[in-house]
Scaffold this motif. Structure first.
Motif, mmCIF file in Angstrom:
data_model
loop_
_atom_site.group_PDB
_atom_site.id
_atom_site.type_symbol
_atom_site.label_atom_id
_atom_site.label_comp_id
_atom_site.label_asym_id
_atom_site.label_seq_id
_atom_site.Cartn_x
_atom_site.Cartn_y
_atom_site.Cartn_z
ATOM 1 N N ILE A 153 0.837 -1.202 0.000
ATOM 2 C CA ILE A 153 0.000 0.000 0.000
ATOM 3 C C ILE A 153 0.873 1.254 0.000
ATOM 4 N N LEU A 154 1.950 1.231 0.765
ATOM 5 C CA LEU A 154 2.862 2.369 0.780
ATOM 6 C C LEU A 154 3.531 2.556 -0.584
ATOM 7 N N LEU A 155 3.922 1.455 -1.224
ATOM 8 C CA LEU A 155 4.543 1.539 -2.541
ATOM 9 C C LEU A 155 3.570 2.110 -3.574
ATOM 10 N N GLU A 156 2.334 1.609 -3.543
ATOM 11 C CA GLU A 156 1.329 2.102 -4.491
ATOM 12 C C GLU A 156 1.067 3.582 -4.268
ATOM 13 N N PHE A 204 1.703 9.097 -5.996
ATOM 14 C CA PHE A 204 2.141 10.441 -5.618
ATOM 15 C C PHE A 204 3.040 11.042 -6.700
ATOM 16 N N LEU A 205 3.848 10.179 -7.334
ATOM 17 C CA LEU A 205 4.758 10.643 -8.387
ATOM 18 C C LEU A 205 4.092 10.698 -9.760
ATOM 19 N N GLY A 206 2.796 10.367 -9.804
ATOM 20 C CA GLY A 206 2.091 10.398 -11.078
ATOM 21 C C GLY A 206 2.187 9.122 -11.870
ATOM 22 N N LEU A 207 2.598 8.018 -11.224
ATOM 23 C CA LEU A 207 2.737 6.734 -11.904
ATOM 24 C C LEU A 207 1.616 5.771 -11.546
ATOM 25 N N TRP A 213 -5.189 7.139 -2.889
ATOM 26 C CA TRP A 213 -4.763 8.033 -1.809
ATOM 27 C C TRP A 213 -3.480 8.767 -2.162
ATOM 28 N N GLY A 214 -2.551 8.073 -2.804
ATOM 29 C CA GLY A 214 -1.295 8.719 -3.187
ATOM 30 C C GLY A 214 -1.509 9.843 -4.178
ATOM 31 N N PHE A 215 -2.411 9.636 -5.116
ATOM 32 C CA PHE A 215 -2.733 10.693 -6.089
ATOM 33 C C PHE A 215 -3.328 11.901 -5.379
ATOM 34 N N MET A 216 -4.207 11.666 -4.401
ATOM 35 C CA MET A 216 -4.838 12.761 -3.681
ATOM 36 C C MET A 216 -3.813 13.588 -2.916
ATOM 37 N N ILE A 217 -2.847 12.910 -2.307
ATOM 38 C CA ILE A 217 -1.794 13.639 -1.585
ATOM 39 C C ILE A 217 -0.955 14.440 -2.559
ATOM 40 N N GLY A 218 -0.617 13.815 -3.694
ATOM 41 C CA GLY A 218 0.197 14.506 -4.683
ATOM 42 C C GLY A 218 -0.492 15.722 -5.279
#
Length: 275
Positions: free
Chosen positions: A204-207, A212-215, A223-228
């Motif tokens: 989950i952290l990796l995803e 977050f980096l747009g990948l 969630w990563g996209f939302m933070i980014g």
């Protein structure tokens, strides 16, 4: 085993949180009967205003809806990639530990190749080559996650292959595959289960980091996209990054607590002491 797990208060709390998160993910289409990508209100609406519990982002999208839909994405990627990594690791680890000799050396050298490259960097390369999508993220996380499983299974197999029950199975003429599947792997299962529960948190952290980096998958809210997407306006709309970050933190913490509880429950010595 169940009693030992239930005595671990942290593990019980973690399990309850994961169950609640699973329900939120499953009921997201009912709780938020609209796409998380759709504009629902004015941009940068603070939490608690205009019926938006967690506010809106820079495009007027509901942050709560994004977290609810993102939960299913994170859990799906975490579980599927972990199952794939466990499958690869168990297969190679069991083969190396049981066969020994040149087979063991060859598999372990192959495993070391993956361990010499930083996992996150390798995941970025794999996703970039395969193009960002749900499938490529699962493949990338599985590729970087299987070596620890292989090493754990190999170590367990090395200690079990000379036990009496394994030698008895060999004397009875059972095939190597049958001995590995019926005699050795059941005795390795407890260690693999504990390791897998912790690997889901890492996945989950990796995803989240990749998104977050747009990948991440551009068609799925995560969630990563939302933070980014909220990092550039963190001073103006802190809730855009804080609430998804809290969701990641609580999910990973809960998975680690459940892993500790499983470790205690499946460890005979600890179970006897607490019993």
């Amino acid at each position: 085993m169940a009693r030992a797990f239930l005595r671990h208060k942290g593990a019980v709390i973690g399990l309850l949180f994961l169950v609640a998160l699973g329900l939120i993910a499953a009921l997201a289409p009912l709780l938020f009967p609209f796409s998380p990508w759709d504009m629902q209100g004015a941009p940068f609406t603070p939490p608690g205003e205009d019926h938006f519990v967690l506010g809106t982002d820079s495009l007027g999208r509901d942050v709560a809806a994004g977290i609810a839909y993102g939960a299913s994405v994170s859990m799906l990627i975490g579980v599927v990639s972990t199952l794939a990594a466990v499958g690869i690791g168990v297969l190679l680890g069991a083969l190396a530990g049981y066969a020994g000799g040149r087979v063991d050396d060859l598999i372990m050298r192959f495993t070391e190749i993956f361990q010499t490259v930083p996992g996150f960097v390798l995941a970025i390369v794999v996703v970039a080559i395969l193009t960002p999508s749900l499938g490529s993220i699962v493949v990338a996380i599985a590729v970087v996650s299987w070596p620890p499983v292989a090493r754990v299974v190999r170590a367990e197999c090395l200690s079990l292959r000379h036990r009496e029950f394994v030698q008895a199975a060999e004397v009875l003429g059972r095939s190597h595959a049958a001995i590995i599947c019926r005699e050795i792997l059941p005795n390795v299962a407890s260690s693999v289960v504990v390791l897998a529960s912790l690997m889901v948190a890492t996945a989950i952290l990796l995803e989240s980091s990749l998104s977050f980096l747009g990948l991440g998958d551009p068609n799925l809210m995560s969630w990563g996209f939302m933070i980014g997407s909220g990092r550039s306006v963190i001073r103006l709309a802190w809730w855009m990054s804080v609430f998804p970050g809290v969701a990641i933190f609580l999910t990973v913490l809960s998975l680690n607590l459940v892993g500790e509880g499983l470790s205690d429950a499946l460890n005979p010595r600890l179970a006897r002491r607490r019993g």
